[in-house]
Enzyme design. Structure first.
Site, PDB file in Angstrom:
ATOM      1  N   ARG A 231       0.854  -1.184  -0.090  1.00 26.81           N
ATOM      2  CA  ARG A 231      -0.075  -0.025  -0.031  1.00 26.81           C
ATOM      3  C   ARG A 231       0.851   1.247  -0.013  1.00 26.81           C
ATOM      4  O   ARG A 231       2.115   1.000   0.486  1.00 26.81           O
ATOM      5  CB  ARG A 231      -0.980  -0.009   1.167  1.00 26.81           C
ATOM      6  CG  ARG A 231      -1.787  -1.081   1.259  1.00 26.81           C
ATOM      7  CD  ARG A 231      -2.497  -1.244   2.541  1.00 26.81           C
ATOM      8  NE  ARG A 231      -3.446  -2.658   2.798  1.00 26.81           N
ATOM      9  CZ  ARG A 231      -4.603  -2.847   2.471  1.00 26.81           C
ATOM     10  NH1 ARG A 231      -5.428  -1.803   2.177  1.00 26.81           N
ATOM     11  NH2 ARG A 231      -5.167  -3.942   2.570  1.00 26.81           N
ATOM     12  N   HIS A 232       0.145   2.385  -0.267  1.00 31.31           N
ATOM     13  CA  HIS A 232       1.131   3.425  -0.352  1.00 31.31           C
ATOM     14  C   HIS A 232       0.539   4.531   0.786  1.00 31.31           C
ATOM     15  O   HIS A 232      -0.643   4.696   0.984  1.00 31.31           O
ATOM     16  CB  HIS A 232       0.581   4.459  -1.706  1.00 31.31           C
ATOM     17  CG  HIS A 232       1.538   5.310  -2.102  1.00 31.31           C
ATOM     18  ND1 HIS A 232       1.553   6.699  -1.447  1.00 31.31           N
ATOM     19  CD2 HIS A 232       2.558   5.623  -3.019  1.00 31.31           C
ATOM     20  CE1 HIS A 232       2.587   7.451  -1.876  1.00 31.31           C
ATOM     21  NE2 HIS A 232       3.184   6.703  -3.034  1.00 31.31           N
ATOM     22  N   PRO A 233       1.345   5.206   1.413  1.00 32.50           N
ATOM     23  CA  PRO A 233       1.030   6.188   2.588  1.00 32.50           C
ATOM     24  C   PRO A 233       0.013   7.404   2.424  1.00 32.50           C
ATOM     25  O   PRO A 233      -0.488   7.982   2.972  1.00 32.50           O
ATOM     26  CB  PRO A 233       2.439   6.569   3.392  1.00 32.50           C
ATOM     27  CG  PRO A 233       3.325   6.460   2.087  1.00 32.50           C
ATOM     28  CD  PRO A 233       3.112   5.164   1.333  1.00 32.50           C
ATOM     29  N   ARG A 286      -9.248   5.222   4.514  1.00 35.09           N
ATOM     30  CA  ARG A 286      -8.677   4.009   3.776  1.00 35.09           C
ATOM     31  C   ARG A 286      -9.509   2.661   4.201  1.00 35.09           C
ATOM     32  O   ARG A 286      -9.692   1.832   3.482  1.00 35.09           O
ATOM     33  CB  ARG A 286      -7.211   3.907   3.965  1.00 35.09           C
ATOM     34  CG  ARG A 286      -6.653   2.878   3.358  1.00 35.09           C
ATOM     35  CD  ARG A 286      -5.278   2.579   4.227  1.00 35.09           C
ATOM     36  NE  ARG A 286      -4.255   3.795   3.957  1.00 35.09           N
ATOM     37  CZ  ARG A 286      -3.245   4.036   2.827  1.00 35.09           C
ATOM     38  NH1 ARG A 286      -3.364   2.975   1.863  1.00 35.09           N
ATOM     39  NH2 ARG A 286      -2.604   5.018   3.176  1.00 35.09           N
TER      40      ARG A 286
END
Length: 403
Positions: A231-233, A286
Protein backbone atom coordinates in the site's frame (compact mmCIF):
# COMPACT_ATOMS: atom_id res chain seq x y z
CA UNK A 1 24.84 7.97 -31.91
CA UNK A 2 27.32 7.28 -29.12
CA UNK A 3 27.91 10.58 -27.34
CA UNK A 4 30.86 9.20 -25.36
CA UNK A 5 32.86 7.86 -28.30
CA UNK A 6 36.58 8.41 -27.69
CA UNK A 7 36.23 8.57 -23.91
CA UNK A 8 38.56 6.20 -22.04
CA UNK A 9 37.55 5.00 -18.58
CA UNK A 10 39.88 3.02 -16.34
CA UNK A 11 37.66 0.95 -14.08
CA UNK A 12 39.30 -0.27 -10.87
CA UNK A 13 35.96 -0.99 -9.21
CA UNK A 14 34.55 -4.35 -8.21
CA UNK A 15 31.21 -5.95 -7.35
CA UNK A 16 28.30 -3.68 -8.31
CA UNK A 17 28.07 0.10 -7.81
CA UNK A 18 31.28 0.94 -9.70
CA UNK A 19 30.77 -1.64 -12.45
CA UNK A 20 27.18 -0.43 -12.95
CA UNK A 21 28.42 3.16 -13.24
CA UNK A 22 31.00 2.28 -15.89
CA UNK A 23 28.60 -0.02 -17.76
CA UNK A 24 26.12 2.83 -18.05
CA UNK A 25 28.88 4.96 -19.55
CA UNK A 26 29.89 2.14 -21.90
CA UNK A 27 26.27 1.99 -23.05
CA UNK A 28 26.74 5.50 -24.44
CA UNK A 29 29.97 4.69 -26.25
CA UNK A 30 32.73 5.12 -23.67
CA UNK A 31 35.59 2.67 -23.79
CA UNK A 32 35.87 0.96 -20.41
CA UNK A 33 38.99 -0.99 -19.48
CA UNK A 34 38.11 -3.10 -16.46
CA UNK A 35 41.17 -3.81 -14.32
CA UNK A 36 40.84 -7.10 -12.47
CA UNK A 37 43.05 -8.91 -9.99
CA UNK A 38 44.37 -12.34 -11.02
CA UNK A 39 41.35 -13.84 -9.23
CA UNK A 40 38.98 -11.57 -11.12
CA UNK A 41 36.10 -9.48 -9.84
CA UNK A 42 34.49 -11.25 -6.89
CA UNK A 43 31.16 -11.30 -8.70
CA UNK A 44 32.59 -13.81 -11.17
CA UNK A 45 32.06 -16.24 -8.28
CA UNK A 46 28.60 -15.00 -7.24
CA UNK A 47 26.14 -17.75 -7.98
CA UNK A 48 24.61 -20.00 -9.01
CA UNK A 49 23.47 -19.60 -11.68
CA UNK A 50 26.60 -20.18 -13.71
CA UNK A 51 26.55 -20.94 -17.42
CA UNK A 52 29.66 -22.77 -18.62
CA UNK A 53 31.43 -21.38 -15.58
CA UNK A 54 30.35 -17.79 -16.18
CA UNK A 55 28.35 -15.95 -13.51
CA UNK A 56 25.09 -14.34 -14.59
CA UNK A 57 25.61 -11.81 -11.79
CA UNK A 58 28.92 -10.64 -13.29
CA UNK A 59 27.44 -10.51 -16.79
CA UNK A 60 24.61 -8.25 -15.60
CA UNK A 61 26.92 -5.32 -14.76
CA UNK A 62 29.92 -5.60 -17.08
CA UNK A 63 28.71 -5.64 -20.68
CA UNK A 64 30.59 -3.59 -23.23
CA UNK A 65 33.92 -3.62 -21.33
CA UNK A 66 37.44 -4.88 -21.88
CA UNK A 67 39.12 -7.00 -19.20
CA UNK A 68 42.78 -6.61 -18.23
CA UNK A 69 44.30 -8.55 -15.35
CA UNK A 70 46.87 -6.64 -13.30
CA UNK A 71 48.48 -7.63 -10.02
CA UNK A 72 48.93 -4.22 -8.45
CA UNK A 73 51.37 -5.63 -5.89
CA UNK A 74 53.99 -5.83 -8.67
CA UNK A 75 56.01 -2.97 -10.10
CA UNK A 76 55.42 -3.96 -13.71
CA UNK A 77 51.64 -4.07 -13.41
CA UNK A 78 51.58 -0.75 -11.57
CA UNK A 79 53.59 0.71 -14.47
CA UNK A 80 50.95 -0.53 -16.91
CA UNK A 81 48.17 0.98 -14.80
CA UNK A 82 49.98 4.31 -14.62
CA UNK A 83 50.22 4.38 -18.39
CA UNK A 84 46.49 3.76 -18.69
CA UNK A 85 45.73 6.54 -16.20
CA UNK A 86 47.91 8.94 -18.16
CA UNK A 87 45.74 8.36 -21.22
CA UNK A 88 42.37 8.09 -19.47
CA UNK A 89 39.56 10.59 -19.16
CA UNK A 90 37.96 8.98 -16.10
CA UNK A 91 39.19 6.73 -13.27
CA UNK A 92 36.63 4.85 -11.15
CA UNK A 93 37.53 3.00 -7.94
CA UNK A 94 35.77 1.68 -4.85
CA UNK A 95 38.62 0.48 -2.65
CA UNK A 96 38.45 0.96 1.10
CA UNK A 97 39.72 4.28 2.41
CA UNK A 98 43.52 4.49 2.14
CA UNK A 99 44.04 1.61 -0.29
CA UNK A 100 44.68 3.88 -3.28
CA UNK A 101 47.31 5.74 -1.26
CA UNK A 102 48.97 2.43 -0.34
CA UNK A 103 49.12 1.55 -4.06
CA UNK A 104 50.86 4.84 -4.80
CA UNK A 105 47.78 6.33 -6.42
CA UNK A 106 46.84 9.14 -4.06
CA UNK A 107 44.78 11.97 -5.52
CA UNK A 108 47.98 14.03 -5.76
CA UNK A 109 49.67 11.23 -7.70
CA UNK A 110 46.67 10.80 -10.00
CA UNK A 111 46.72 14.51 -10.77
CA UNK A 112 50.44 14.35 -11.51
CA UNK A 113 49.88 11.48 -13.91
CA UNK A 114 46.95 13.16 -15.64
CA UNK A 115 46.08 16.82 -14.89
CA UNK A 116 42.78 16.53 -16.82
CA UNK A 117 41.54 13.35 -15.13
CA UNK A 118 38.06 12.94 -13.62
CA UNK A 119 38.61 10.66 -10.63
CA UNK A 120 35.63 9.00 -8.94
CA UNK A 121 35.63 7.29 -5.55
CA UNK A 122 32.69 5.11 -4.48
CA UNK A 123 32.55 4.19 -0.79
CA UNK A 124 30.13 2.78 1.73
CA UNK A 125 29.62 5.78 3.99
CA UNK A 126 31.79 8.54 2.53
CA UNK A 127 35.46 9.32 3.07
CA UNK A 128 34.64 12.53 4.97
CA UNK A 129 32.71 10.73 7.70
CA UNK A 130 33.68 8.92 10.88
CA UNK A 131 32.70 5.66 9.13
CA UNK A 132 35.09 6.12 6.23
CA UNK A 133 37.07 2.97 7.08
CA UNK A 134 34.01 0.70 7.09
CA UNK A 135 33.28 -1.56 4.17
CA UNK A 136 29.66 -1.83 3.14
CA UNK A 137 27.50 -4.21 1.18
CA UNK A 138 23.98 -3.58 -0.02
CA UNK A 139 22.26 -5.54 2.76
CA UNK A 140 23.92 -3.44 5.45
CA UNK A 141 23.07 -0.17 3.70
CA UNK A 142 19.43 -1.19 3.22
CA UNK A 143 19.29 -1.79 6.97
CA UNK A 144 21.24 1.33 7.94
CA UNK A 145 19.18 3.76 5.84
CA UNK A 146 15.81 2.63 7.18
CA UNK A 147 14.71 1.08 3.89
CA UNK A 148 14.34 -2.39 5.39
CA UNK A 149 12.31 -1.00 8.28
CA UNK A 150 9.71 0.16 5.74
CA UNK A 151 9.40 -3.12 3.85
CA UNK A 152 7.41 -6.19 4.70
CA UNK A 153 3.83 -6.90 5.70
CA UNK A 154 1.63 -4.19 7.14
CA UNK A 155 1.48 -6.02 10.45
CA UNK A 156 4.29 -4.40 12.44
CA UNK A 157 5.03 -7.72 14.11
CA UNK A 158 6.00 -9.23 10.78
CA UNK A 159 9.53 -9.67 9.50
CA UNK A 160 11.26 -6.82 7.65
CA UNK A 161 12.39 -7.60 4.11
CA UNK A 162 15.34 -6.78 1.94
CA UNK A 163 14.43 -5.20 -1.38
CA UNK A 164 15.27 -8.17 -3.66
CA UNK A 165 17.86 -6.39 -5.77
CA UNK A 166 20.93 -4.43 -4.75
CA UNK A 167 19.14 -1.13 -4.25
CA UNK A 168 22.03 0.67 -2.53
CA UNK A 169 24.53 -0.29 -5.22
CA UNK A 170 22.12 0.60 -8.00
CA UNK A 171 21.42 3.99 -6.43
CA UNK A 172 25.16 4.65 -6.07
CA UNK A 173 25.94 3.44 -9.59
CA UNK A 174 23.35 5.76 -11.08
CA UNK A 175 24.50 8.71 -8.96
CA UNK A 176 28.10 7.98 -9.93
CA UNK A 177 27.48 7.89 -13.68
CA UNK A 178 25.47 11.10 -13.39
CA UNK A 179 28.32 12.79 -11.49
CA UNK A 180 30.91 11.70 -14.06
CA UNK A 181 28.84 13.06 -16.93
CA UNK A 182 28.25 16.35 -15.11
CA UNK A 183 31.97 16.72 -14.47
CA UNK A 184 32.86 15.98 -18.09
CA UNK A 185 30.33 18.49 -19.38
CA UNK A 186 31.55 21.11 -16.92
CA UNK A 187 35.19 20.60 -17.85
CA UNK A 188 34.41 20.75 -21.56
CA UNK A 189 32.49 24.01 -21.15
CA UNK A 190 35.54 25.48 -19.45
CA UNK A 191 37.82 24.26 -22.20
CA UNK A 192 39.48 21.81 -19.85
CA UNK A 193 40.89 24.70 -17.83
CA UNK A 194 39.42 23.38 -14.58
CA UNK A 195 41.77 20.41 -14.77
CA UNK A 196 41.79 17.53 -12.32
CA UNK A 197 38.46 16.76 -10.67
CA UNK A 198 37.71 14.36 -7.81
CA UNK A 199 34.16 13.08 -7.26
CA UNK A 200 32.83 10.97 -4.42
CA UNK A 201 29.63 8.94 -4.11
CA UNK A 202 28.63 6.81 -1.13
CA UNK A 203 26.16 3.95 -1.03
CA UNK A 204 24.59 5.38 2.14
CA UNK A 205 23.94 8.85 0.73
CA UNK A 206 22.75 7.45 -2.59
CA UNK A 207 20.16 5.14 -1.06
CA UNK A 208 19.03 7.82 1.38
CA UNK A 209 18.37 10.06 -1.62
CA UNK A 210 16.23 7.30 -3.12
CA UNK A 211 13.94 7.36 -0.07
CA UNK A 212 12.56 10.62 -1.44
CA UNK A 213 9.13 11.50 -0.09
CA UNK A 214 9.51 9.06 2.80
CA UNK A 215 12.66 10.80 4.05
CA UNK A 216 11.17 14.25 3.50
CA UNK A 217 8.05 13.38 5.48
CA UNK A 218 10.22 12.13 8.34
CA UNK A 219 12.27 15.34 8.28
CA UNK A 220 9.08 17.40 8.54
CA UNK A 221 7.17 15.30 11.06
CA UNK A 222 9.83 13.45 13.02
CA UNK A 223 7.85 10.24 12.59
CA UNK A 224 9.22 7.04 11.03
CA UNK A 225 7.25 5.65 8.07
CA UNK A 226 5.07 2.67 8.90
CA UNK A 227 5.32 -0.61 7.08
CA UNK A 228 2.39 -0.83 4.70
CA UNK A 229 3.11 -3.87 2.54
CA UNK A 230 2.18 -2.95 -1.03
CA UNK A 231 0.00 0.00 0.00
CA UNK A 232 0.95 3.68 -0.38
CA UNK A 233 1.04 6.08 2.59
CA UNK A 234 -0.11 9.12 0.61
CA UNK A 235 -2.41 7.76 -2.12
CA UNK A 236 -5.63 5.72 -2.05
CA UNK A 237 -6.56 3.49 -3.83
CA UNK A 238 -2.99 2.63 -4.82
CA UNK A 239 -2.22 -1.05 -4.20
CA UNK A 240 -2.78 -4.66 -5.26
CA UNK A 241 -6.39 -5.79 -5.60
CA UNK A 242 -7.77 -9.25 -6.26
CA UNK A 243 -10.00 -9.78 -9.27
CA UNK A 244 -12.36 -12.61 -10.14
CA UNK A 245 -9.51 -14.71 -11.56
CA UNK A 246 -6.29 -13.15 -10.29
CA UNK A 247 -4.97 -9.78 -9.19
CA UNK A 248 -3.89 -6.42 -10.54
CA UNK A 249 -2.27 -3.20 -9.37
CA UNK A 250 -4.54 -0.17 -9.37
CA UNK A 251 -2.77 3.21 -9.11
CA UNK A 252 -5.13 6.14 -8.69
CA UNK A 253 -2.90 9.09 -7.91
CA UNK A 254 -5.20 12.05 -8.65
CA UNK A 255 -8.76 13.12 -7.91
CA UNK A 256 -9.40 13.31 -11.67
CA UNK A 257 -8.43 9.65 -12.04
CA UNK A 258 -10.77 8.75 -9.18
CA UNK A 259 -13.65 10.49 -10.95
CA UNK A 260 -12.87 8.56 -14.13
CA UNK A 261 -12.84 5.33 -12.14
CA UNK A 262 -16.31 6.07 -10.80
CA UNK A 263 -17.64 6.29 -14.37
CA UNK A 264 -16.47 2.80 -15.39
CA UNK A 265 -19.24 0.30 -16.05
CA UNK A 266 -19.56 -1.94 -13.02
CA UNK A 267 -18.54 0.64 -10.40
CA UNK A 268 -21.67 1.22 -8.29
CA UNK A 269 -23.09 4.72 -8.01
CA UNK A 270 -22.99 4.66 -4.22
CA UNK A 271 -19.16 4.90 -4.36
CA UNK A 272 -19.50 8.45 -5.68
CA UNK A 273 -19.37 10.05 -2.25
CA UNK A 274 -18.37 13.60 -1.45
CA UNK A 275 -16.22 12.39 1.45
CA UNK A 276 -14.14 10.30 -0.99
CA UNK A 277 -13.75 12.96 -3.68
CA UNK A 278 -10.39 14.25 -2.44
CA UNK A 279 -7.29 12.11 -2.03
CA UNK A 280 -6.54 13.37 1.46
CA UNK A 281 -9.99 12.26 2.58
CA UNK A 282 -9.59 8.90 0.83
CA UNK A 283 -6.34 8.34 2.71
CA UNK A 284 -8.05 9.15 5.98
CA UNK A 285 -10.91 6.77 5.20
CA UNK A 286 -8.74 4.02 3.74
CA UNK A 287 -10.24 1.41 6.09
CA UNK A 288 -13.70 1.94 4.54
CA UNK A 289 -12.86 2.79 0.93
CA UNK A 290 -10.40 -0.01 0.20
CA UNK A 291 -12.86 -2.83 1.05
CA UNK A 292 -15.42 -1.17 -1.22
CA UNK A 293 -12.95 -1.10 -4.12
CA UNK A 294 -11.96 -4.70 -3.38
CA UNK A 295 -15.58 -5.80 -3.67
CA UNK A 296 -15.98 -4.02 -7.02
CA UNK A 297 -12.84 -5.49 -8.57
CA UNK A 298 -13.85 -9.03 -7.60
CA UNK A 299 -16.79 -8.69 -9.99
CA UNK A 300 -14.71 -9.01 -13.19
CA UNK A 301 -11.63 -10.78 -14.51
CA UNK A 302 -8.19 -9.20 -14.57
CA UNK A 303 -8.33 -8.81 -18.35
CA UNK A 304 -11.77 -7.18 -18.25
CA UNK A 305 -10.57 -4.67 -15.69
CA UNK A 306 -7.34 -4.09 -17.60
CA UNK A 307 -9.33 -3.14 -20.72
CA UNK A 308 -11.77 -0.94 -18.79
CA UNK A 309 -9.11 0.85 -16.75
CA UNK A 310 -6.90 1.42 -19.80
CA UNK A 311 -9.87 2.96 -21.61
CA UNK A 312 -10.43 5.28 -18.64
CA UNK A 313 -6.74 6.28 -18.67
CA UNK A 314 -6.14 4.88 -15.19
CA UNK A 315 -2.75 3.28 -14.52
CA UNK A 316 -3.13 -0.47 -14.02
CA UNK A 317 -0.69 -3.36 -14.07
CA UNK A 318 -0.73 -7.12 -14.04
CA UNK A 319 1.31 -9.00 -11.46
CA UNK A 320 4.02 -10.72 -13.47
CA UNK A 321 6.98 -12.92 -12.78
CA UNK A 322 10.34 -11.81 -14.17
CA UNK A 323 10.23 -14.42 -16.95
CA UNK A 324 6.81 -13.15 -18.02
CA UNK A 325 8.07 -9.55 -18.04
CA UNK A 326 11.04 -10.59 -20.19
CA UNK A 327 8.67 -12.35 -22.55
CA UNK A 328 6.77 -9.09 -22.85
CA UNK A 329 10.04 -7.44 -23.92
CA UNK A 330 10.47 -10.11 -26.58
CA UNK A 331 6.98 -9.45 -27.89
CA UNK A 332 7.62 -5.70 -28.06
CA UNK A 333 10.58 -6.04 -30.45
CA UNK A 334 11.68 -2.49 -29.59
CA UNK A 335 15.35 -3.28 -29.04
CA UNK A 336 15.57 -3.06 -25.25
CA UNK A 337 16.12 -6.81 -25.07
CA UNK A 338 19.20 -7.41 -27.20
CA UNK A 339 21.63 -10.12 -28.16
CA UNK A 340 25.34 -9.68 -27.55
CA UNK A 341 28.39 -11.76 -28.37
CA UNK A 342 30.15 -13.50 -25.47
CA UNK A 343 33.62 -15.00 -25.87
CA UNK A 344 32.62 -18.45 -24.60
CA UNK A 345 28.82 -18.48 -24.59
CA UNK A 346 28.32 -17.09 -28.07
CA UNK A 347 25.20 -15.01 -28.74
CA UNK A 348 23.29 -14.35 -25.53
CA UNK A 349 20.32 -12.22 -24.49
CA UNK A 350 21.08 -9.02 -22.55
CA UNK A 351 19.15 -5.92 -21.51
CA UNK A 352 20.14 -2.78 -23.37
CA UNK A 353 20.35 0.79 -22.12
CA UNK A 354 17.09 2.18 -20.80
CA UNK A 355 17.28 5.58 -22.51
CA UNK A 356 16.55 5.80 -26.21
CA UNK A 357 17.91 8.31 -28.73
CA UNK A 358 15.79 9.47 -31.66
CA UNK A 359 13.58 6.43 -31.20
CA UNK A 360 16.43 3.95 -31.43
CA UNK A 361 17.66 1.56 -28.72
CA UNK A 362 21.35 2.26 -29.25
CA UNK A 363 24.06 0.02 -30.66
CA UNK A 364 24.44 -3.56 -29.57
CA UNK A 365 27.43 -3.90 -27.28
CA UNK A 366 29.53 -6.93 -26.53
CA UNK A 367 28.59 -9.05 -23.55
CA UNK A 368 30.69 -9.00 -20.39
CA UNK A 369 34.31 -10.07 -21.00
CA UNK A 370 35.92 -13.25 -19.79
CA UNK A 371 38.83 -12.71 -17.41
CA UNK A 372 41.75 -10.94 -19.12
CA UNK A 373 40.10 -11.28 -22.51
CA UNK A 374 41.78 -8.10 -23.81
CA UNK A 375 45.00 -8.20 -21.81
CA UNK A 376 47.58 -8.63 -24.55
CA UNK A 377 45.84 -6.25 -26.95
CA UNK A 378 45.71 -3.49 -24.32
CA UNK A 379 49.38 -3.93 -23.44
CA UNK A 380 50.36 -3.69 -27.08
CA UNK A 381 48.23 -0.58 -27.55
CA UNK A 382 49.51 1.40 -24.58
CA UNK A 383 53.22 0.67 -24.99
CA UNK A 384 55.01 3.76 -26.26
CA UNK A 385 57.04 2.06 -28.97
CA UNK A 386 58.12 -1.32 -30.34
CA UNK A 387 60.94 -1.67 -27.82
CA UNK A 388 58.63 -1.06 -24.87
CA UNK A 389 56.03 -3.35 -26.43
CA UNK A 390 58.64 -6.09 -26.60
CA UNK A 391 59.69 -5.42 -23.00
CA UNK A 392 56.09 -5.49 -21.77
CA UNK A 393 55.38 -8.70 -23.65
CA UNK A 394 58.45 -10.32 -22.09
CA UNK A 395 57.42 -9.17 -18.61
CA UNK A 396 53.91 -10.39 -19.25
CA UNK A 397 55.14 -13.80 -20.36
CA UNK A 398 57.26 -14.17 -17.23
CA UNK A 399 54.33 -13.22 -15.07
CA UNK A 400 52.07 -15.74 -16.81
CA UNK A 401 54.68 -18.45 -16.32
CA UNK A 402 54.98 -17.69 -12.60
CA UNK A 403 51.22 -17.71 -12.13
Amino acid sequence: MNFLDGLLIVDLSRVLAGPLCTMRLADWGARVVKIESPKGDATRRFGPPFVKGESSYFMAYNRGKESLVLDLRTEFDCEVLNRLIEKADVLVENFRDGVMDQMGLSLKRQQALNPRLVSLTISGYGTQTTRRHEGAFDLAIQAETGLMAMTGPEDQAGETCRVPFSAADVAAGMAASEAVLAALVGLERRGGAAGFCHLEVSLFDSLMSFLGFQAQATLLTGKDPKRMGHRHPNLVPYQIFETRDGALVLAIATDEAWRRFLKIDGVPADMNREEWSRNGDRVGQRHELVPAVEKVLLSKSTEEWKIALDAADIPVGRLRGVSDALEELRRRHDGFLRTAAHATLGEMAVLGRAARLNGGPGPCLSAAPVLNQHGEAILNEFANDAAERCHWRRQWSQKETLS
